[in-house]
Structures are given as C-alpha cells and as structure tokens.
Design an enzyme around this catalytic site. Sequence first.
Site, short mmCIF file in Angstrom:
data_model
loop_
_atom_site.label_atom_id
_atom_site.label_comp_id
_atom_site.label_asym_id
_atom_site.label_seq_id
_atom_site.Cartn_x
_atom_site.Cartn_y
_atom_site.Cartn_z
N HIS A 1 -5.78 2.93 1.09
CA HIS A 1 -4.94 4.04 1.53
C HIS A 1 -5.55 4.80 2.73
CE1 HIS A 1 -2.88 3.09 -2.05
NE2 HIS A 1 -3.53 3.86 -2.88
N ASP B 1 0.90 -1.14 0.00
CA ASP B 1 0.00 0.00 0.00
C ASP B 1 0.94 1.19 0.00
OD1 ASP B 1 -1.48 2.27 0.95
OD2 ASP B 1 -3.09 0.87 1.43
N HIS B 2 1.08 1.85 -1.13
CA HIS B 2 2.19 2.81 -1.24
C HIS B 2 2.03 3.99 -0.28
CE1 HIS B 2 -0.40 5.10 -4.02
NE2 HIS B 2 0.40 6.13 -3.80
C1 BG6 Z 1 -3.44 4.79 -6.39
C2 BG6 Z 1 -4.79 4.89 -7.02
O1 BG6 Z 1 -3.36 3.69 -5.54
O2 BG6 Z 1 -3.18 5.98 -5.65
C3 BG6 Z 1 -4.88 6.11 -7.91
O3 BG6 Z 1 -5.05 3.72 -7.78
C4 BG6 Z 1 -4.49 7.34 -7.15
O4 BG6 Z 1 -6.18 6.27 -8.46
C5 BG6 Z 1 -3.17 7.15 -6.44
O5 BG6 Z 1 -4.39 8.41 -8.09
C6 BG6 Z 1 -2.88 8.31 -5.52
O6 BG6 Z 1 -1.59 8.18 -5.04
P1 BG6 Z 1 -0.76 9.45 -4.60
O7 BG6 Z 1 0.51 8.89 -4.05
O8 BG6 Z 1 -0.56 10.30 -5.81
O9 BG6 Z 1 -1.60 10.15 -3.57
#
Ligand code: BG6
Length: 508
Positions: free
Chosen positions: A246, A183-184
């Site tokens: 997230h 989960d980045h």
């Molecule tokens: C991803 C989603 O996991 O996270 C995307 O699939 C989203 O739809 C993105 O744009 C948002 O990531 P960050 O790091 O730009 O907030």
Amino acid sequence: MKANDQQILTIFGASGDLTYRKLVPAVYDLYMQNLLPECFAVLGVSRTKFTDEAFREKMANGIREFAKQPTEDEAKIASFLTMLYYEPIDTKSVEDYGRLKERLESIDSACQTGGNYIFYLSTPPSLYTIIPKNLAAHGLNEQSDCWRRLIIEKPFGYDLKSAQELNASLLEDYQEEQIYRIDHYLGKETVQNLLVTRFANLIYEPLWNRNYIERVEITSAESVGVGDRAGYYDDSGAMRDMIQNHLLQLVGMVAMEPPTVIESTAIRNEILKVFQALRPLSKEDIRNNVIRGQYVAAKVRGEQMNGYREENGVKEGSRTPTYVSMKFFIDNWRWGGVPFYIRTGKRLPTRVTEIVIHFKGAPHRLFPDPTGFEFPNRLIIRIQPDEGILLKFGMKVPGMGFKVERVNMDFHYSELSDAYLPSAYERLLLDSMLGDSTLFARGDAVEAAWEFIDPIIEAWDTDDSLPVFGYPAGTWGPEHADDLIEGEGTMWRYPCKNLADDGIYCEL
Ligand code: BG6
C-alpha cells in the site's frame, strides 16, 4: 462505465470474511447503480457446504450490514440475490474442478454469460498457485471466444524469491493481462485523485520536484490493533502487510512521471520506474533510517489496551513489527536529494492516511516572524477518512505591520452535495469486469518493490542488534522515529480529527 460483457464472477473463499464484508456488498452496490452487465452471476466457492439458498441468506446479511447503497428495498435485495450461486469444492482437489466447470457451464447456459469468467482468489496465499493450476487443468484459463481473468489479493509473495516464483507459476498458464493483483489502496477515490491533482492542474506539476519540494511524508495510521488476525499478521508484520504494497504504491503515484495516456500500461510503466529508482538501503541505512516498533499495553482514552504480545495468537516473545517508519531516496532527475518519509502502524492515536508534500521555504525572507517560525507551504492529500486536499500557506494577519500566520485552504469531498465515494472494492471489481488493469499491481512492479524491501527484512531476521522499539498503544509510535525526520523546525505531522481527541500530538 457499465460493464457490458456478460460474465460470471467466481469467488474462491466465499465463506470467508472478505466475501461477506467487502466483495458481495460491493457487487450489490454496483448492481444498485446499474453498473453490472445484463447477464451476470456470482458463484461462491469454498469447502463449506452451503446450498445456494444458505449462501444467499448469509450474503443478504452482509449486504445489509456493509453495502454503501440503500438496502431498505427488500425486493431489490431479493432480485440481486437470485444472481448468487454456490458450489462447495475442495480447492486442492483437481477433480473437483470438473464439477466447478459443469456448474459454470450450467449457469452460463441459463444466463448467457458467454464463458467470460473472473476467478477471484479470496483465499490464503498458499492456494495462489494451486487454484490457478487446477483451473488451467480444466481449460478454465483458455480464452477462445471469451475471456478469463484471475484476481489475486495481497500478499503477492512473502519476499522477492517467493514473489518471483508465484509470478512464474501464474505465467505458465495465464498471460500477465489476465492477472489482476488487487492493492485496495489503488481503489481508493483519493488515491486516484492524486493523478487528477497532479496531471489535470497546471499549478502543481511545475513545483513537483527537487527544486521546490523539501520532503515528502506519507502516513497510514490505524487505531485498531491486530484484532483476530494474528495468525496471518504475526508472520507478516507492518513491513509486509502495509509498506511493501500500500505505502509503496502511494509513493509510486506521488513520484511517477506523467504518463502519456491514462491507461494501464502507460501508468504502470511509470510506477515501475519509480520502484526501480528507489535507492537500495545499505546495512547502515537500515540501522539508521528504518525504525520498527511494537505496541505495548497502555490505557487509551481511559480504556486498557493489550500489548501486541498479549493479543490472541501472537507467538511468545514475537518481534513482529506493528509499526514501521523509514526514510529513503528516489534516485532520479525529479527527486534527487529529496527524502521520502513513510510510516504505518497499528494502535496509533487515530485512523488516518495522508500524503504531505512539504515545499521549501521562500528563498528570501521578507517578513521576519518574531518567533523565528517559517511558513513553508504544505499540500496535504487526505486519503482517508475525511477525504480531501488541504493547502497550508502564509497569510498576513490583519492589522499593522506584516505579521504572517499559517492558514488553510481546505477541500473536503463531503462538501460535494452529490458526491458518492465508491468503496475501493466497488471500483476495482468494476474495473476488472471492464478489463481495465490500470489500478492493479503489475508483476514486475511487485517484484521491484520486494527487491527494495527484502534487504530490510533480511537484516531484521539476522541481526539481533537491530532493535524493536516498544511504544504505548495510542501513541504515535517509537520516539526514535522522530530522529529520522527531526531537524531544524521539521518533524512528522501529527494529524487527528480534532484537537480534543489527541492532545498535544495533533495538528489539523
Ligand atoms: C490491509 C492490511 O491490506 O489493509 C490490514 O492487511 C490493514 O492490516 C488494512 O488494516 C488497512 O486498510 P484501510 O483501507 O483500512 O486503510
């Protein structure tokens, strides 16, 4: 923090966007900081027929465009590229894995990686059961004198049932400890800093509960639309794409009890307990406390934007939400009665992710303000961009009397002269190389999160009377979202980069 075990990182889906934009640039960034082990290789795998050379050339472009570390030194890039290899296979064909295994063994014998392999599945989720099974069929899951790890990108399932099936299928051939669910958001520097803010400082934790906190608000706003991802997004929507993973992970980090140690099992146990304590939403709660919206065409700063339904690849009449906001409670001792408000959306006015802790007002009002406005403290943890922490508190306006004004104590990471903020993928890839799963989602927590989300999605799918509100692109979502939170003097915070950017819907 250097990864010491010699190893090979195999990336399935190596011809895809994630590999190009994020994964290989992140590995390069680790290389530039001397964090990779001495013997290390990346093996790109996908159906596309690249040679090693063609793959290296493509990845060099990705590095030049997306790496965070300097890329001026061509010799450095060239030396990094010698660690990259490529093997075209049909990932669905179990026989092809024999060839993959031979290739791994040959790289292994050339650079002595000792059979330690990470398999990164940067592929459509439909392959999440197939690839691990095919690897296992060739013994590539077995850890005798070596280790084997799987990294899986979200979505982990489409609902509770499919998440359970996916976990069960993986656990037939792998131990939970071998599975790293990315989960980045957990890889973001400021999300990890939440742990430090809460548990390395004495001043916050005594106040971090129902006695002093009035409500918690979490926003993850994006200004971009769905772009060219409608094929995936139209079946997912904001609830599956952002909230289930997230945003709930952020809730977990904010709400968890202090772990006994900063270590994978201890931390992930605490996050699981938060998810298990989420109060299930009744049909009435879903109607009243969950708002979904979809952006409609509008001019944003002079530029005409498509509505979601006009975007390429979106099904006609789609009811997929591009915006979700919701109110819920965590039924435990610490959070009893404290509402949590979370929201996310595409085509909102700005890109920002932040957590706002709204403290209660002072119990006795000593300094009546002529406007009747109170000054409860707020702690704002800015996850991105402009990472930092902001504390709002009341201060006496210099001069006669006791006029109180709200002021900011504001820390920006950018003010640290030597601060290098690694990308989320850099951090998470290194952790997986080190065998540290602290910042990865555990199977039981993923299922607990689905358990909370499933009834909402089911209600949306079956009850047409639950509306999908349109909101003009470039606004803060459906006005109805304000009903969730607006009470006496309370409303969502409307963050932005600068006042001129967003007009009245803006607070610094
Ligand atoms: C991803 C989603 O996991 O996270 C995307 O699939 C989203 O739809 C993105 O744009 C948002 O990531 P960050 O790091 O730009 O907030």
